[in-house]
Scaffold this active site. Structure first.
Site, PDB file in Angstrom:
ATOM      1  N   ARG A  70      -3.589   5.468  -6.184  1.00 10.02           N
ATOM      2  CA  ARG A  70      -4.036   4.218  -6.803  1.00 10.02           C
ATOM      3  C   ARG A  70      -5.529   4.298  -7.115  1.00 10.02           C
ATOM      4  O   ARG A  70      -5.976   3.829  -8.166  1.00 10.02           O
ATOM      5  CB  ARG A  70      -3.747   3.022  -5.887  1.00 10.02           C
ATOM      6  CG  ARG A  70      -2.265   2.693  -5.768  1.00 10.02           C
ATOM      7  CD  ARG A  70      -2.019   1.462  -4.934  1.00 10.02           C
ATOM      8  NE  ARG A  70      -2.471   0.245  -5.615  1.00 10.02           N
ATOM      9  CZ  ARG A  70      -2.564  -0.937  -5.022  1.00 10.02           C
ATOM     10  NH1 ARG A  70      -2.256  -1.072  -3.727  1.00 10.02           N
ATOM     11  NH2 ARG A  70      -2.982  -2.005  -5.700  1.00 10.02           N
ATOM     12  N   CYS A 102      -9.746  -2.940  -0.812  1.00 10.85           N
ATOM     13  CA  CYS A 102      -8.434  -2.314  -0.976  1.00 10.85           C
ATOM     14  C   CYS A 102      -7.772  -2.985  -2.168  1.00 10.85           C
ATOM     15  O   CYS A 102      -8.431  -3.257  -3.166  1.00 10.85           O
ATOM     16  CB  CYS A 102      -7.610  -2.452   0.308  1.00 10.85           C
ATOM     17  SG  CYS A 102      -7.380  -4.159   0.853  1.00 10.85           S
TER      18      CYS A 102
END
Length: 280
Positions: A177, A235
């Site tokens: 990611r 995150c």
């Protein structure tokens, strides 16, 4: 106070005259069935906590998928969980505490100091052969805990951008990611320019416990933590970043949270996104 409590310590505390409140924060991205998993088997006396509704305010483009809840809303929830003023709290999930760390961080942010993570999470309890109970128990007696906010530092998107330049900004998401190869839930793929990849899962040993402090310290020193004037973490939506902050604390470093994280950053078309394995 230590960041973690071992299973042996928790068992002793639960048998004491002043047992802690045990919070079960069963949650994982893409799995909305945390309450069902809790009902199937949980530590006796543990209280289920819903991350989406109790540990976060409603989502928004500006705040991301899991904005911080208002102090008064968190206090109301904490009292429902039965937390009394001055009482110890032990939190866990069933995924190496990568979700439970959100409750740990929020309660610390709200001014509580006697909050720890069950090292190894529910898996450690199972591995020790300790009993689980099923079903959904009656609500515990209402607590009287008083919560505030601001005991732990945070930054907004501008602050995160500044940390990426003048300090150290760690991206706690999975490496793919960070590189922008996949993006399962947020508006755009990639990472904040200047941030370094530091996946949360690398804080843990194979059994789901935190790595020893010296190993965690080396992990973060290799990222530049020792020489950084300030460390920030983000995150996807401010959940697993809390686990990174716990690991950093075990390693001897302080860090600030960007609560909106990538979900808020990527929702703003004015914010740049970097891709690939390098920070910029």
């Amino acid at each position: 106070m230590s960041v973690t409590t071992t299973v042996t310590e928790l068992r002793t505390l639960l048998a004491s005259d002043e047992p802690p409140v045990v919070l079960d924060v069963r949650w994982a991205l893409g799995d909305p069935h945390g309450r069902d998993h809790y009902a199937e088997g949980h530590i006796p006396g543990a209280v289920y906590v819903d991350l989406d509704t109790e540990l976060a305010a409603p989502p928004s483009p500006e705040g991301g998928r899991h904005p911080l809840p208002r102090a008064e809303d968190l206090q109301e929830a904490a009292r429902r969980w039965g937390i009394r003023q001055g009482q110890r709290v032990v939190v866990h999930d069933d995924l190496g505490n990568t979700a439970a760390a959100r409750a740990w961080w929020l309660l610390r942010h709200a001014g509580l100091t006697r909050v720890t993570l069950l090292d190894g999470a529910l898996g450690a309890w199972r591995s020790a052969g300790l009993p689980l109970e099923s079903g959904v128990p009656a609500d515990p007696p209402h607590g009287d805990v008083v919560l505030d906010e601001g005991a732990l530092p945070t930054v907004d998107a501008d602050g995160a951008a500044e940390l990426a330049v003048s300090g150290l900004l760690l991206d706690a998401r999975a490496a793919e990611r960070y590189r922008g190869e996949v993006e399962p839930v947020d508006p755009r793929a990639g990472h904040i320019p200047g941030a370094l990849s530091a996946p949360t899962g690398e804080n843990l040993a194979a059994d789901g416990t935190f790595l020893p402090p010296e190993e965690l310290r080396k992990r973060f020193e290799d990222k530049g933590a020792a020489g950084a004037s300030r460390i920030g973490v983000y995150c996807g939506s401010g959940v697993t970043a809390a686990h990174q902050i716990a690991a950093l604390e075990i390693a001897g470093f302080e860090a600030v949270l960007f609560p909106g994280s990538w979900s808020a950053w990527s929702a703003d078309p004015a914010r740049p996104a970097a891709t690939g394995p390098l920070p910029s």
